[in-house]
Design an enzyme around this catalytic site. Structure first.
Site, PDB file in Angstrom:
ATOM      1  CG  MET A 149      37.887  44.712  39.196  1.00 21.40           C
ATOM      2  SD  MET A 149      38.346  46.062  40.294  1.00 21.40           S
ATOM      3  CE  MET A 149      38.539  47.415  39.140  1.00 21.40           C
ATOM      4  CB  CYS A 152      37.918  34.288  37.997  1.00 19.94           C
ATOM      5  SG  CYS A 152      36.461  34.455  39.017  1.00 19.94           S
ATOM      6  CE  LYS A 191      43.355  40.464  36.227  1.00 24.85           C
ATOM      7  NZ  LYS A 191      42.562  39.681  37.195  1.00 24.85           N
ATOM      8  CG  HIS A 218      46.030  38.733  41.152  1.00 28.61           C
ATOM      9  ND1 HIS A 218      44.717  38.538  41.524  1.00 28.61           N
ATOM     10  CD2 HIS A 218      46.621  39.317  42.231  1.00 28.61           C
ATOM     11  CE1 HIS A 218      44.529  38.962  42.760  1.00 28.61           C
ATOM     12  NE2 HIS A 218      45.665  39.443  43.218  1.00 28.61           N
ATOM     13  CG  ASN A 242      46.166  42.706  39.016  1.00 29.94           C
ATOM     14  OD1 ASN A 242      45.597  41.666  39.361  1.00 29.94           O
ATOM     15  ND2 ASN A 242      45.678  43.898  39.279  1.00 29.94           N
ATOM     16  N   GLY A 243      47.894  43.358  41.395  1.00 28.93           N
ATOM     17  CA  GLY A 243      47.652  42.847  42.733  1.00 28.93           C
ATOM     18  C   GLY A 243      48.177  43.765  43.820  1.00 28.93           C
ATOM     19  N   GLY A 296      43.314  47.416  40.155  1.00 25.96           N
ATOM     20  CA  GLY A 296      41.921  47.034  40.298  1.00 25.96           C
ATOM     21  C   GLY A 296      41.218  47.895  41.324  1.00 25.96           C
ATOM     22  NE  ARG A 297      41.497  44.460  45.612  1.00 31.66           N
ATOM     23  CZ  ARG A 297      42.048  43.471  46.315  1.00 31.66           C
ATOM     24  NH1 ARG A 297      41.367  42.927  47.316  1.00 31.66           N
ATOM     25  NH2 ARG A 297      43.257  43.034  46.027  1.00 31.66           N
TER      26      ARG A 297
HETATM   27  C1  LIG Z   1      34.726  43.299  42.600  1.00 30.75           C
HETATM   28  C2  LIG Z   1      35.820  42.576  41.859  1.00 30.75           C
HETATM   29  C3  LIG Z   1      35.507  41.843  40.725  1.00 30.75           C
HETATM   30  C4  LIG Z   1      36.511  41.191  39.998  1.00 30.75           C
HETATM   31  N1  LIG Z   1      36.187  40.559  38.823  1.00 30.75           N
HETATM   32  C5  LIG Z   1      37.183  40.050  38.038  1.00 30.75           C
HETATM   33  C6  LIG Z   1      36.906  39.546  36.737  1.00 30.75           C
HETATM   34  O1  LIG Z   1      35.775  39.568  36.244  1.00 30.75           O
HETATM   35  N2  LIG Z   1      37.961  39.046  36.023  1.00 30.75           N
HETATM   36  C7  LIG Z   1      39.233  39.023  36.523  1.00 30.75           C
HETATM   37  O2  LIG Z   1      40.155  38.571  35.830  1.00 30.75           O
HETATM   38  N3  LIG Z   1      39.513  39.502  37.739  1.00 30.75           N
HETATM   39  C8  LIG Z   1      38.521  40.030  38.489  1.00 30.75           C
HETATM   40  N4  LIG Z   1      38.832  40.596  39.697  1.00 30.75           N
HETATM   41  C9  LIG Z   1      40.245  40.636  40.136  1.00 30.75           C
HETATM   42  C10 LIG Z   1      40.923  41.914  39.662  1.00 30.75           C
HETATM   43  O3  LIG Z   1      40.940  41.997  38.249  1.00 30.75           O
HETATM   44  C11 LIG Z   1      42.362  42.001  40.192  1.00 30.75           C
HETATM   45  O4  LIG Z   1      43.108  40.930  39.658  1.00 30.75           O
HETATM   46  C12 LIG Z   1      42.416  41.900  41.721  1.00 30.75           C
HETATM   47  O5  LIG Z   1      41.436  42.721  42.323  1.00 30.75           O
HETATM   48  C13 LIG Z   1      43.809  42.296  42.233  1.00 30.75           C
HETATM   49  O6  LIG Z   1      44.132  43.613  41.858  1.00 30.75           O
HETATM   50  P1  LIG Z   1      43.980  44.863  42.889  1.00 30.75           P
HETATM   51  O7  LIG Z   1      44.669  44.453  44.154  1.00 30.75           O
HETATM   52  O8  LIG Z   1      44.630  46.009  42.188  1.00 30.75           O
HETATM   53  O9  LIG Z   1      42.509  45.039  43.106  1.00 30.75           O
HETATM   54  C14 LIG Z   1      37.859  41.246  40.440  1.00 30.75           C
HETATM   55  C15 LIG Z   1      38.164  41.995  41.588  1.00 30.75           C
HETATM   56  C16 LIG Z   1      37.168  42.655  42.281  1.00 30.75           C
HETATM   57  C17 LIG Z   1      37.533  43.481  43.504  1.00 30.75           C
END
Ligand SMILES: Cc1cc2nc3c(=O)[nH]c(=O)nc-3n(C[C@H](O)[C@H](O)[C@H](O)COP(=O)(O)O)c2cc1C
Length: 331
Positions: free
Chosen positions: A13, A95, A134, A166, A206-207, A228-229
């Site tokens: 993240m 992303c 990913k 995701h 994930n997600g 993630g979050r």
């Molecule tokens: C602040 C933030 C930054 C993120 N940056 C990246 C990143 O650099 N690379 C990536 O693959 N996903 C990034 N993501 C996505 C997360 O890795 C993850 O796939 C997404 O938040 C869904 O998972 P969650 O619902 O458990 O948060 C980011 C998510 C957030 C909230």
């Protein structure tokens, strides 16, 4: 890496999972696999490597996430990552931001499985550590059935060691990156079907996974779960990972103990010129729903940002938290 290592991971993240955040998470779980923020190949090859890539030995196992689509540059960046001691190299195919789209990497690569395969092959040739991808289940008007299969088959044929999915599409036109994490609907079944169709491939889901109990439920369908979050915003949840996912004791009984155990690391970082706030900003959700959580946060926000703030500020903030709540009480 061994199969077990993929059971639970904390997502890459940007701006969140920096080295200080990862040290904090490591004090909450010995076993979670931790990911860096995404770094572009350009940054890794031409940037200040020590600043961008440097990490603390106690973060292991830790994976470096790269963004790029040039096989030669990715191979070079992967080699640099391996040299720095990372345990895995991960390629970002998920992303959706404009910056990433213009650079022809991230989620738009879902439409170019052969290019992603060439990237994976080049990285696999360059390093001895695992190379993973990913991705999303699809983008825009792609049908996730063939789109995800095509990507998975292509990268697996190139030696990809694990696929993190995701479980929603990215819609590249009209949605911000933040909206792209919430609005396209989740489809966990699509990820389960991928694992079913390719049983030999390590598949991580994930997600939208809200906590460790939910994570465990996914483990009867796939090889691993990435949070993630939920992990970042409510880090106390990570105290349940080692006991509930790995059947081992948590590194610390309470959040207070985990933060106390971070003091030597924080002192060392302060001595190197790191500001306290750069570390404590990751503690915002540490005491979510525990009495005194707000006083803890306020004290850190008001005092922790002052020049010269030291570990005393963190100790004072911890003292404002009421009961020494064990992880279960926080949950
Ligand atoms: C602040 C933030 C930054 C993120 N940056 C990246 C990143 O650099 N690379 C990536 O693959 N996903 C990034 N993501 C996505 C997360 O890795 C993850 O796939 C997404 O938040 C869904 O998972 P969650 O619902 O458990 O948060 C980011 C998510 C957030 C909230």
């Amino acid at each position: 890496m061994k199969y077990q290592d993929y059971l639970f991971s904390v997502a890459p993240m940007m701006d969140w999972t920096d080295r200080h955040c990862r040290v904090f998470h490591r004090h909450l779980s010995r076993r979670a696999l931790l990911y860096t923020e995404m770094l572009t190949t350009g940054a890794v090859i031409h940037g200040d490597r020590e600043r961008l890539l440097g990490f603390d030995a106690l973060e292991h196992p830790v994976a470096l996430q790269l963004g790029g689509s040039d096989p030669r540059q990715l191979a070079q960046a992967a080699r640099i990552g391996q040299h720095f001691g990372y345990d895995e190299i991960n390629l970002n195919v998920g992303c959706p931001s404009d910056r990433v789209k213009d650079g022809r990497f991230g989620a738009c690569l879902m439409a170019e499985p052969q290019l992603v395969a060439a990237c994976v092959e080049a990285m696999k040739r360059a390093v001895a550590i695992p190379v993973t991808v990913k991705c999303r289940i699809g983008i825009d008007d792609q049908d996730p059935e063939p789109a995800l299969d095509a990507l998975a088959r292509a990268v697996v044929a190139s030696g990809c060691d694990a696929l993190i999915v995701h479980a929603r599409k990215a819609w590249l036109d009209g949605l911000s990156p933040k909206q792209n994490r919430d609005i396209p609907p989740l489809d966990y079944d699509r990820v389960y079907r991928l694992k079913h169709a390719m049983p030999d491939v390590t598949v991580i889901i994930n997600g939208g996974i809200g906590g460790v109990d939910e994570a465990r439920a996914h483990l009867s369908h796939v090889d691993g779960v990435m949070l993630g979050r939920a992990a970042y915003q409510e880090p106390w949840r990570l105290l349940a990972v080692d006991p509930d996912v790995f059947g081992e004791a948590a590194p610390h009984a309470t959040m207070q103990d985990a933060l106390e155990a971070m003091m030597p690391y924080i002192e060392e970082q302060l001595a190197r010129g790191t500001r306290l706030h750069a570390i404590t900003r990751h503690f915002v959700g540490a005491f979510h729903a525990v009495p005194g959580a707000r006083a803890f946060r306020r004290h850190l926000a008001e005092q922790g940002t002052k020049p010269g703030a030291g570990t005393g500020v963190l100790r004072d903030a911890i003292a404002r938290v009421g009961a020494r709540a064990p992880a279960e009480a926080a949950a």
